[in-house]
Design a protein around this motif. Sequence first.
Motif, PDB file in Angstrom:
ATOM      1  N   TYR A   1     124.709  72.185 -15.380  1.00  0.00           N
ATOM      2  CA  TYR A   1     124.802  70.650 -15.681  1.00  0.00           C
ATOM      3  C   TYR A   1     124.834  70.006 -14.497  1.00  0.00           C
ATOM      4  CZ  TYR A   1     127.386  67.163 -18.266  1.00  0.00           C
ATOM      5  OH  TYR A   1     127.806  65.831 -18.796  1.00  0.00           O
TER       6      TYR A   1
ATOM      7  N   HIS B   1     119.431  65.662 -19.736  1.00  0.00           N
ATOM      8  CA  HIS B   1     119.646  67.118 -20.222  1.00  0.00           C
ATOM      9  C   HIS B   1     118.618  67.655 -21.300  1.00  0.00           C
ATOM     10  CE1 HIS B   1     123.527  65.794 -18.277  1.00  0.00           C
ATOM     11  NE2 HIS B   1     123.420  67.077 -17.670  1.00  0.00           N
ATOM     12  N   ALA B   2     118.027  66.593 -21.795  1.00  0.00           N
ATOM     13  CA  ALA B   2     117.339  66.898 -23.174  1.00  0.00           C
ATOM     14  C   ALA B   2     116.282  66.037 -23.422  1.00  0.00           C
ATOM     15  CB  ALA B   2     118.526  66.787 -24.120  1.00  0.00           C
TER      16      ALA B   2
ATOM     17  N   LEU C   1     117.723  70.964 -25.298  1.00  0.00           N
ATOM     18  CA  LEU C   1     118.264  71.058 -23.974  1.00  0.00           C
ATOM     19  C   LEU C   1     117.463  71.769 -23.022  1.00  0.00           C
ATOM     20  CD1 LEU C   1     122.256  71.666 -24.682  1.00  0.00           C
ATOM     21  CD2 LEU C   1     120.853  69.678 -25.130  1.00  0.00           C
ATOM     22  N   ARG C   2     117.388  71.036 -21.866  1.00  0.00           N
ATOM     23  CA  ARG C   2     116.631  71.686 -20.769  1.00  0.00           C
ATOM     24  C   ARG C   2     117.464  72.776 -20.165  1.00  0.00           C
ATOM     25  NH1 ARG C   2     115.724  66.296 -19.101  1.00  0.00           N
ATOM     26  NH2 ARG C   2     113.907  65.850 -19.639  1.00  0.00           N
TER      27      ARG C   2
ATOM     28  N   ASP D   1     127.268  63.391 -28.717  1.00  0.00           N
ATOM     29  CA  ASP D   1     127.723  64.493 -28.171  1.00  0.00           C
ATOM     30  C   ASP D   1     128.990  64.837 -28.267  1.00  0.00           C
ATOM     31  OD1 ASP D   1     125.032  64.556 -27.027  1.00  0.00           O
ATOM     32  OD2 ASP D   1     125.267  63.911 -25.190  1.00  0.00           O
TER      33      ASP D   1
ATOM     34  N   LYS E   1     117.820  67.612 -30.615  1.00  0.00           N
ATOM     35  CA  LYS E   1     118.052  67.403 -29.131  1.00  0.00           C
ATOM     36  C   LYS E   1     117.582  68.958 -28.414  1.00  0.00           C
ATOM     37  CE  LYS E   1     121.141  65.104 -26.455  1.00  0.00           C
ATOM     38  NZ  LYS E   1     122.493  64.387 -26.090  1.00  0.00           N
TER      39      LYS E   1
END
Length: 352
Positions: free
Chosen positions: A220, A68-69, A87-88, A204, A85
């Motif tokens: 997600y 995700h990142a 995130l994509r 997280d 971080k």
Amino acid sequence: MGWTTKAVFRWLRLCCSSSNESSAADLPARGGGILVVGGADAPELTVREVNEATARFSGARLVGEGDHARVYRASLRTGRAAAAKRLRLVHRDSDDVIASTRRQMSAAASRLRHRNVARLLGYTVAADLRVLLYEFADLGTLHDALHLHGDRPPLSWAQRVRVALDAARGLAYLHAASAGAAAHGDFRSSKVLLFPGFRAKVADGHKVFRRQTDQEELGYAQVRRASTVAHMPPEWFSMVHMTPKSDVFSFGVVLLELLTGAPKPFDFDATDRGGCGNLWSWAAPLLAEGRVEECIDPKLGGQYPRAGALELGRIAVQCLQEDLTSRPSMDTVARLINCDVIFRDQHGCRLL
Ligand SMILES: Nc1ncnc2c1ncn2[C@@H]1O[C@H](COP(=O)(O)OP(=O)(O)OP(=O)(O)O)[C@@H](O)[C@H]1O
């Protein structure tokens, strides 16, 4: 069909599906109901500020990458190091999503305060950029310390049990902070961050604040990797709502990793170690029968207390029960781990 078989089918489905084929139904639902636990606001950084802190996300600052990142080492204006971080994002966010994300980040940054939960130091939320700045884990992740330690010595028994207790306390806190309404939902050894003295913090934690829109759920799902599935409890495979007891199962898998040193819980091939099947179907029966010598991590070189390892194994087995209502709460798990027999070395000397 047993849940292990269902797990394999679902895992295969995830492996085979292209990102566009994933759907929100692949994901656990997440709860809300966050209890305010107090604290000052963490800063929202502008895009310019976060670019400055990370040297424009330069490759030289890259410290890790997940599904995700990408994670970069950042220097905050205070001089403090942070893990940025990034995130994509699978699409540009609407103003509504930006506003709700901003609220979640602000709440997570100000309210989640526990020594075993990695602290959110700041965040940046824009239409095409989402960055979470966490305290920097100098010793990396538990996954890497256990399985990719290179020339460094393998983790000792004392370090393993310290990490297990810290991680259990971090998860218990997150469950309490959400008044039992939310789960971390993605707990595994790479989500346990290590700090000097091998103190551990759960990564997280902000996820317990996430109320995902369908769109976000889909985003997600698109990037969820099959390896994640190794720590997922049986209820995840039958699409049932994830609860704190689901995290308890995932924690049980991490306990098995700590005990056995087995690197890939789901793909683990027990034939090398005289058994068959995946990590928990192999190790849980051995531990339940007290046959700890047959599954303990050989990298410990025999330097562990038999009684303590058996006790930790018993706790893992309780966490891994298929029926989620039979699993203990994370708070109970932390109390069970914090016992004399686990915190003694093989000579009977008290650890720490
Ligand atoms: N707080 C931190 N301090 C130092 N390094 C970190 C920190 N957080 C993450 N990392 C590094 O970045 C890597 C990627 O982080 P992480 O696995 O959390 O990303 P992710 O995309 O959210 O993961 P995934 O989608 O696979 O669950 C980690 O394996 C770790 O090496």
